[in-house]
Design an enzyme around this catalytic site. Sequence first.
Site, PDB file in Angstrom:
ATOM      1  CB  SER A 261      10.817  30.113 -18.432  1.00  0.00           C
ATOM      2  OG  SER A 261      11.586  29.893 -17.365  1.00  0.00           O
ATOM      3  CE  LYS A 265      16.485  31.478 -19.592  1.00  0.00           C
ATOM      4  NZ  LYS A 265      16.467  32.600 -18.303  1.00  0.00           N
ATOM      5  CD1 TRP A 352      14.593  31.928 -11.233  1.00  0.00           C
ATOM      6  CD2 TRP A 352      15.685  31.753  -9.614  1.00  0.00           C
ATOM      7  NE1 TRP A 352      15.658  31.797 -11.346  1.00  0.00           N
ATOM      8  CE2 TRP A 352      16.228  31.606  -9.827  1.00  0.00           C
ATOM      9  CE3 TRP A 352      15.937  32.990  -8.056  1.00  0.00           C
ATOM     10  CZ2 TRP A 352      17.812  31.089  -9.290  1.00  0.00           C
ATOM     11  CZ3 TRP A 352      17.234  32.281  -7.950  1.00  0.00           C
ATOM     12  CH2 TRP A 352      18.090  31.303  -8.906  1.00  0.00           C
ATOM     13  CG  HIS A 402       8.300  30.979 -13.882  1.00  0.00           C
ATOM     14  ND1 HIS A 402       9.017  32.230 -14.594  1.00  0.00           N
ATOM     15  CD2 HIS A 402       8.738  30.177 -14.441  1.00  0.00           C
ATOM     16  CE1 HIS A 402      10.148  31.575 -15.215  1.00  0.00           C
ATOM     17  NE2 HIS A 402       9.721  30.237 -15.336  1.00  0.00           N
TER      18      HIS A 402
END
Length: 421
Positions: A261, A265, A352, A402
Amino acid sequence: MKKFILCLLFFAFLFNVSAQFDANYDESKVPEFKLPDPLKTFNGQKIRNYKKWESKRRPELLNFFTENMFGEVPGDLEIASVDILEESNNALNGKAVRKQVDLVFKNRGKTLDFTILIYLPKTEERVPLFVGYNFYGNHTITEDVEVIISEAWANNNPSFGIINNQLTEQSRGVRTNRWCVDKIIEAGFGLAVIYYGEVDPDKDDFSDGIHPLLYIDDQQQPAADEWGAIGAWSWGLSRAMDYFEQDEAIDESRVVVFGHSRLGKTALWAGASDERFAGVISNESGCGGAALSKRRFGETLWRINNRFPHWFCKNFRNYRKNEEALPVDQHELIALIAPRPVYIASAEEDRWSDPKGEFLGALYATPVYELYGKKGIEQTEMPAVNYPIQNTVAYHIRTGEHDVTEFDWEQYIKWASEFIK
């Protein structure tokens, strides 16, 4: 009455603006866009070999992402001291060595420290290592009662027993499903984890965490081109690497940085900005990670910069609602990791994070890897669910939401065993 009407008009305006930038889950509504060529410089020069990539294109891309997305670290800050808080040769029912190592940093009369929990297989050889952050403390990744509970600020989560922003014993082991420690050790890898809130608390407040140690004079906030939270978390991973280079039990040439998540990044930026990492795994990193920004699918730059304004540098806000003006996209962030291996992963129900955008990020980074003779993503269509593509550039999409699952780790271990040499 006039004030009432003006008020209604104002709220209608806000509603329309919000609706305009609601998450899009319809492929037919993805805008037309032109993806920048990673093998063409900003002034139009074609890059034809890896030497030109390294001397011309890579530096300008790295500079752009630094100044306009993640922010520059405004100074050098070395480890002031390394403290071994605890260690055991009989961890995980005798299968592993455990170390809890505290790295201490000092500057301008301020001190910050963070703890690395390390599990290593029992061997006389130096071992390869996965390193990554966790969201709720090192004690959450295992039921090992010897793991120290952090006293750092944490986001509240009553289901984990976290209230008043304080981690507690109740949350021990609640995230064992995300780490598969036993499988990692049995495969001959070590695992190092850090609670990300010890490096920089995940809130829009730069008065704590690592930032104040590098402020100048009466500075209260990072400058527009200086590091946000993701830049700070990436910095922390690099300082962990500084320690790994000192630890004789760890093979520092085979350290793979992992993140999920927002921390996915972070893993991408850490791998792009610090070439000491041998490989990168970015699990469902979405917007600002592996997913193409120009698709405007799922989370957008407008939403991420408004909801989490502290993650990126302030300059990145210039591109919210303005993705078409970006002269780069996330495939070029992935390409900055070349020729080192990189694994991008998605989940079928995690719209998402835009699984297709994540796949395309890996696909369009591939030409840079090909300059080095490395194999990337060769098919233009997404693979079937639960059927990974495992090359130097790897990708899978699995069933589920997720999260990080046992399936994910099974693929990462298999891939790392082959490609992290």
